[in-house]
Design a protein around this motif. Sequence first.
Motif, mmCIF file in Angstrom:
data_model
loop_
_atom_site.group_PDB
_atom_site.id
_atom_site.type_symbol
_atom_site.label_atom_id
_atom_site.label_comp_id
_atom_site.label_asym_id
_atom_site.label_seq_id
_atom_site.Cartn_x
_atom_site.Cartn_y
_atom_site.Cartn_z
ATOM 1 N N GLY A 1 0.762 -1.243 0.000
ATOM 2 C CA GLY A 1 0.000 0.000 0.000
ATOM 3 C C GLY A 1 0.790 1.289 0.000
ATOM 4 N N ALA A 2 2.109 1.209 0.021
ATOM 5 C CA ALA A 2 2.911 2.435 -0.067
ATOM 6 C C ALA A 2 2.953 2.907 -1.523
ATOM 7 C CB ALA A 2 4.331 2.187 0.436
ATOM 8 N N ALA A 3 3.245 4.173 -1.698
ATOM 9 C CA ALA A 3 3.409 4.738 -3.037
ATOM 10 C C ALA A 3 4.840 5.232 -3.181
ATOM 11 C CB ALA A 3 2.441 5.898 -3.241
ATOM 12 N N ILE A 4 5.344 5.181 -4.386
ATOM 13 C CA ILE A 4 6.697 5.692 -4.626
ATOM 14 C C ILE A 4 6.626 7.212 -4.652
ATOM 15 C CG2 ILE A 4 8.605 5.820 -6.270
ATOM 16 C CD1 ILE A 4 7.921 2.909 -7.035
ATOM 17 N N HIS A 5 7.360 7.838 -3.748
ATOM 18 C CA HIS A 5 7.401 9.297 -3.657
ATOM 19 C C HIS A 5 8.578 9.832 -4.453
ATOM 20 C CE1 HIS A 5 8.201 13.238 -1.703
ATOM 21 N NE2 HIS A 5 6.895 13.299 -1.727
ATOM 22 N N GLY A 6 9.674 9.098 -4.466
ATOM 23 C CA GLY A 6 10.864 9.427 -5.246
ATOM 24 C C GLY A 6 11.501 8.126 -5.690
ATOM 25 N N ALA A 7 11.815 8.020 -6.947
ATOM 26 C CA ALA A 7 12.346 6.774 -7.509
ATOM 27 C C ALA A 7 13.678 6.390 -6.860
ATOM 28 C CB ALA A 7 12.537 6.931 -9.015
ATOM 29 N N ILE A 8 14.034 5.121 -7.008
ATOM 30 C CA ILE A 8 15.336 4.652 -6.532
ATOM 31 C C ILE A 8 16.429 5.460 -7.231
ATOM 32 C CG2 ILE A 8 16.949 2.710 -6.478
ATOM 33 C CD1 ILE A 8 14.487 0.849 -6.379
ATOM 34 N N GLN A 9 17.345 5.974 -6.436
ATOM 35 C CA GLN A 9 18.465 6.770 -6.956
ATOM 36 C C GLN A 9 19.781 6.141 -6.551
ATOM 37 O OE1 GLN A 9 18.178 9.807 -8.730
ATOM 38 N NE2 GLN A 9 16.024 9.262 -8.806
ATOM 39 N N ASP A 10 20.706 6.038 -7.474
ATOM 40 C CA ASP A 10 22.079 5.673 -7.127
ATOM 41 C C ASP A 10 22.761 6.986 -6.803
ATOM 42 O OD1 ASP A 10 24.835 5.070 -7.081
ATOM 43 O OD2 ASP A 10 24.515 3.359 -8.407
#
Length: 122
Positions: A81-90
């Motif tokens: 149920g969580a939403a992505i607020h900021g994409a995975i970043q390297d």
Amino acid sequence: MINGLRTAIYPVADLAKAKQWYTKVFGVEPYFDQPFYVGYNVGGFELGLLPEGGTPATTGALVYWGVEDIEAEVARITALGAAIHGAIQDVGENIKTVELADPFGNLLCLIYNPHFDLKAVR
């Protein structure tokens, strides 16, 4: 002397729903469960849920929880149920971060850091 991180506290409006959700996300039952505060031991650190503890927010201080497989955890937690607020970043040197929005209005941030030295925690 200041020691390392001990507790991250998230304000929640519905303590029962938040307790149920965070128990699934972290895979542990609370060790402290009262109407005014619910506390979890997560890898030796505390996650606290505080009803009426303010307004949940996606701005301000960010607390990152360590993971071994950030992609798998993002998939698992968004399925809950969580939403992505900021994409995975390297962010460099193979360190990866991501910000997820929990169903209660807070950011649940994750970090994969292959350089983290658990022996340095005090």
